[in-house]
Design an enzyme around this catalytic site. Sequence first.
Site, PDB file in Angstrom:
ATOM      1  N   LYS A 161       2.240  -3.344   7.254  1.00  0.00           N
ATOM      2  CA  LYS A 161       2.706  -3.715   5.780  1.00  0.00           C
ATOM      3  C   LYS A 161       4.009  -2.925   5.620  1.00  0.00           C
ATOM      4  CE  LYS A 161       0.054  -4.733   2.959  1.00  0.00           C
ATOM      5  NZ  LYS A 161      -0.192  -5.863   2.583  1.00  0.00           N
ATOM      6  N   TYR A 164      -1.643  -0.475  10.798  1.00  0.00           N
ATOM      7  CA  TYR A 164      -1.702  -1.058   9.806  1.00  0.00           C
ATOM      8  C   TYR A 164      -0.717  -0.838   8.872  1.00  0.00           C
ATOM      9  CZ  TYR A 164      -3.312  -1.611   4.722  1.00  0.00           C
ATOM     10  OH  TYR A 164      -3.279  -1.921   3.463  1.00  0.00           O
ATOM     11  N   THR A 223       0.961  -1.239  -0.200  1.00  0.00           N
ATOM     12  CA  THR A 223       0.094  -0.066  -0.119  1.00  0.00           C
ATOM     13  C   THR A 223       0.853   1.213  -0.165  1.00  0.00           C
ATOM     14  OG1 THR A 223      -1.392   1.291   1.409  1.00  0.00           O
ATOM     15  CG2 THR A 223      -0.064  -0.282   2.575  1.00  0.00           C
ATOM     16  N   ASP A 224       0.243   2.293  -0.528  1.00  0.00           N
ATOM     17  CA  ASP A 224       1.035   3.672  -0.332  1.00  0.00           C
ATOM     18  C   ASP A 224       1.172   4.130   1.076  1.00  0.00           C
ATOM     19  OD1 ASP A 224      -1.714   4.446  -0.056  1.00  0.00           O
ATOM     20  OD2 ASP A 224      -1.695   5.888  -1.675  1.00  0.00           O
ATOM     21  N   GLU A 225       0.424   3.449   1.909  1.00  0.00           N
ATOM     22  CA  GLU A 225       0.373   4.093   3.303  1.00  0.00           C
ATOM     23  C   GLU A 225       1.676   3.695   4.023  1.00  0.00           C
ATOM     24  OE1 GLU A 225      -3.383   3.369   5.306  1.00  0.00           O
ATOM     25  OE2 GLU A 225      -4.487   3.215   3.738  1.00  0.00           O
TER      26      GLU A 225
HETATM   27  P1  NAD Z   1      -9.720  -7.513   2.341  1.00  0.00           P
HETATM   28  O1  NAD Z   1      -9.554  -7.065   3.856  1.00  0.00           O
HETATM   29  O2  NAD Z   1     -10.938  -7.401   1.681  1.00  0.00           O
HETATM   30  O3  NAD Z   1      -9.285  -9.047   2.105  1.00  0.00           O
HETATM   31  C1  NAD Z   1      -8.307  -9.656   2.740  1.00  0.00           C
HETATM   32  C2  NAD Z   1      -8.391 -10.976   2.604  1.00  0.00           C
HETATM   33  O4  NAD Z   1      -7.096 -11.861   3.427  1.00  0.00           O
HETATM   34  C3  NAD Z   1      -9.683 -11.645   3.232  1.00  0.00           C
HETATM   35  O5  NAD Z   1     -10.199 -12.678   2.186  1.00  0.00           O
HETATM   36  C4  NAD Z   1      -9.227 -12.752   4.582  1.00  0.00           C
HETATM   37  O6  NAD Z   1      -9.955 -13.596   4.791  1.00  0.00           O
HETATM   38  C5  NAD Z   1      -7.906 -12.903   4.057  1.00  0.00           C
HETATM   39  N1  NAD Z   1      -6.637 -13.342   5.158  1.00  0.00           N
HETATM   40  C6  NAD Z   1      -6.774 -12.200   6.036  1.00  0.00           C
HETATM   41  N2  NAD Z   1      -5.900 -13.061   7.285  1.00  0.00           N
HETATM   42  C7  NAD Z   1      -5.689 -14.044   6.564  1.00  0.00           C
HETATM   43  C8  NAD Z   1      -4.727 -15.205   6.875  1.00  0.00           C
HETATM   44  N3  NAD Z   1      -4.057 -15.059   8.005  1.00  0.00           N
HETATM   45  N4  NAD Z   1      -4.394 -16.296   6.116  1.00  0.00           N
HETATM   46  C9  NAD Z   1      -5.212 -16.334   4.893  1.00  0.00           C
HETATM   47  N5  NAD Z   1      -5.871 -15.408   4.569  1.00  0.00           N
HETATM   48  C10 NAD Z   1      -6.122 -14.289   5.281  1.00  0.00           C
HETATM   49  O7  NAD Z   1      -8.433  -6.766   1.858  1.00  0.00           O
HETATM   50  P2  NAD Z   1      -8.303  -6.020   0.382  1.00  0.00           P
HETATM   51  O8  NAD Z   1      -8.586  -4.539   0.474  1.00  0.00           O
HETATM   52  O9  NAD Z   1      -8.593  -6.893  -0.580  1.00  0.00           O
HETATM   53  O10 NAD Z   1      -6.647  -5.772   0.443  1.00  0.00           O
HETATM   54  C11 NAD Z   1      -5.809  -7.044  -0.265  1.00  0.00           C
HETATM   55  C12 NAD Z   1      -4.281  -6.446  -0.156  1.00  0.00           C
HETATM   56  O11 NAD Z   1      -4.167  -5.216  -0.904  1.00  0.00           O
HETATM   57  C13 NAD Z   1      -3.776  -6.134   1.109  1.00  0.00           C
HETATM   58  O12 NAD Z   1      -2.394  -6.601   1.329  1.00  0.00           O
HETATM   59  C14 NAD Z   1      -3.792  -4.634   1.395  1.00  0.00           C
HETATM   60  O13 NAD Z   1      -2.910  -4.408   2.412  1.00  0.00           O
HETATM   61  C15 NAD Z   1      -3.624  -4.444   0.040  1.00  0.00           C
HETATM   62  N6  NAD Z   1      -4.006  -2.948  -0.309  1.00  0.00           N
HETATM   63  C16 NAD Z   1      -5.395  -2.677  -0.395  1.00  0.00           C
HETATM   64  C17 NAD Z   1      -5.698  -1.338  -0.714  1.00  0.00           C
HETATM   65  C18 NAD Z   1      -7.190  -1.103  -0.594  1.00  0.00           C
HETATM   66  O14 NAD Z   1      -7.639   0.252  -0.946  1.00  0.00           O
HETATM   67  N7  NAD Z   1      -8.302  -2.093  -0.299  1.00  0.00           N
HETATM   68  C19 NAD Z   1      -4.860  -0.378  -1.291  1.00  0.00           C
HETATM   69  C20 NAD Z   1      -3.605  -0.808  -1.452  1.00  0.00           C
HETATM   70  C21 NAD Z   1      -3.085  -2.038  -0.958  1.00  0.00           C
HETATM   71  P1  TYD Z   2     -10.625   3.903   4.387  1.00  0.00           P
HETATM   72  O1  TYD Z   2     -11.521   3.511   3.249  1.00  0.00           O
HETATM   73  O2  TYD Z   2     -10.713   3.257   5.616  1.00  0.00           O
HETATM   74  O3  TYD Z   2      -9.046   3.793   3.619  1.00  0.00           O
HETATM   75  P2  TYD Z   2      -7.595   4.336   4.330  1.00  0.00           P
HETATM   76  O4  TYD Z   2      -7.902   4.397   5.740  1.00  0.00           O
HETATM   77  O5  TYD Z   2      -6.963   3.047   4.055  1.00  0.00           O
HETATM   78  O6  TYD Z   2      -7.083   5.213   3.382  1.00  0.00           O
HETATM   79  O7  TYD Z   2     -10.680   5.391   4.549  1.00  0.00           O
HETATM   80  C1  TYD Z   2     -10.274   6.431   3.565  1.00  0.00           C
HETATM   81  C2  TYD Z   2     -10.655   7.627   4.043  1.00  0.00           C
HETATM   82  O8  TYD Z   2     -12.042   8.202   4.416  1.00  0.00           O
HETATM   83  C3  TYD Z   2      -9.807   8.011   5.281  1.00  0.00           C
HETATM   84  O9  TYD Z   2      -9.137   9.263   5.274  1.00  0.00           O
HETATM   85  C4  TYD Z   2     -10.647   7.775   6.475  1.00  0.00           C
HETATM   86  C5  TYD Z   2     -12.046   8.332   5.898  1.00  0.00           C
HETATM   87  N1  TYD Z   2     -13.328   7.514   6.602  1.00  0.00           N
HETATM   88  C6  TYD Z   2     -14.164   8.574   6.906  1.00  0.00           C
HETATM   89  O10 TYD Z   2     -13.938   9.821   6.730  1.00  0.00           O
HETATM   90  N2  TYD Z   2     -15.503   7.775   7.385  1.00  0.00           N
HETATM   91  C7  TYD Z   2     -15.619   6.562   7.456  1.00  0.00           C
HETATM   92  O11 TYD Z   2     -16.614   5.957   7.828  1.00  0.00           O
HETATM   93  C8  TYD Z   2     -14.615   5.747   6.899  1.00  0.00           C
HETATM   94  C9  TYD Z   2     -14.519   4.137   6.844  1.00  0.00           C
HETATM   95  C10 TYD Z   2     -13.355   6.534   6.530  1.00  0.00           C
END
Ligand code: NAD
Ligand code: TYD
Length: 364
Positions: A162, A158, A132-134
């Site tokens: 990561k 988090y 992630t970019d975070e």
């Molecule tokens: P999500 O929370 O929707 O899904 C995570 C999945 O991992 C779930 O299916 C869960 O059951 C599985 N999981 C969790 N712990 C596990 C374990 N110990 N063993 C096996 N499986 C396990 O997450 P997402 O949003 O799909 O994110 C996927 C990846 O992308 C993550 O690594 C996250 O850090 C990265 N990412 C997400 C975003 C975003 O905006 N959602 C952006 C950049 C990077």
């Molecule tokens: P989120 O979807 O949790 O992603 P991330 O924290 O990984 O960027 O949140 C996106 C942005 O929205 C973040 O600045 C937090 C804000 N946010 C709210 O203002 N209200 C909410 O209920 C949630 C879930 C997020």
Amino acid sequence: MKNLLVTGGAGFIGTNFVYYWLNKYPEDHIVVLDALTYAGNKANLSEAQKNPKFEFVHGNILDETLVESLLIHHKIDTIVHFAAESHVDRSIHGPDEFINTNIVGTHTLLKAAKKIWLDDKPQNHRFHHISTDEVYGSLKPNDPPFTETTPYAPNSPYAASKAASDHLVRAYHKTYGLQVTISNCSNNYGPYQFPEKLIPLIITNILNGKPLPVYGDGKQIRDWLYVDDHNLGVDLILEKGKIGETYNIGGNNEWTNIDIVKLACDLIYNKFSKNKDLVKTFSNCPSSQGKHPETLITHVKDRLGHDRRYAINAEKITSDLGYSPRESFETGIKKTLDWVLENKKWWRKIMDKSFMEWVNCNYD
Ligand code: NAD
Ligand code: TYD
């Protein structure tokens, strides 16, 4: 032809990745390893399960014996590692699971990959780590967007977990020669996103007529990318990326949270005014009574340590691998809204008692 192990394939991005990949590379085999935490949903993959080249394994990435046996038994040559605890707010309330899965779990996968791919019977392979970019921390309003050389400065548990996993992946390449790549992507949105994250939470709350919680002043900025444009970036890295390299993936699409919330309100208001069926289906939505959903916007206490701005410089993946997102924000957000409107059974099932308990405790 590849044999892929996709960890976390029953989550949001993993599910979309599985469908993207089966569609684009029908000759490849995919094994999904997923622990089915609250965020994982096996039913997401029901269409994939009709495909003989797909297999679902319910298991944990912390189970080293299981991971080793999957690598051997399925002749895996490529790991795409999505599995993680992924929600910042949950990491603030309870960081332990983030340390276990994101750090120890990633290390378990690395150990198994090293043993099977390097020590036992050396073979060509790839370990792609999804990050992630975070990890780069927070930007000031006029700072340039994150590049691959921006120093790591994670602020939430988090992001720190990561960041630690990224370092471990890099170290396994430098120390042991594991063939790794890493991608750091900006905020994703699209189908199957768990409704604890901003965009699906806002859409479903509008449809249910519930308050739209905006943390603090709502002026925090995120850089939004449609989920399949993330998958496109991962695809290019797997096909053409250089071993040992990190690539940022992003869509050059910065929005304040409050503007995203207002956009969702406008889109839903306009859709309801043209479609009487929606009015019947979502009778609690303010638009069903002709009201604008913006009346639901509620500013709540800010998130602890809330990062102010993320933005990605995607120049490296663009120039080196020819990356260009296919979806504009306008088309991507409309597709996402349509998916939520058409899949109310999916999200209504998820918004059960335990999910609502979590949401309520988050605002205490
Ligand atoms: P999500 O929370 O929707 O899904 C995570 C999945 O991992 C779930 O299916 C869960 O059951 C599985 N999981 C969790 N712990 C596990 C374990 N110990 N063993 C096996 N499986 C396990 O997450 P997402 O949003 O799909 O994110 C996927 C990846 O992308 C993550 O690594 C996250 O850090 C990265 N990412 C997400 C975003 C975003 O905006 N959602 C952006 C950049 C990077
Ligand atoms: P989120 O979807 O949790 O992603 P991330 O924290 O990984 O960027 O949140 C996106 C942005 O929205 C973040 O600045 C937090 C804000 N946010 C709210 O203002 N209200 C909410 O209920 C949630 C879930 C997020």
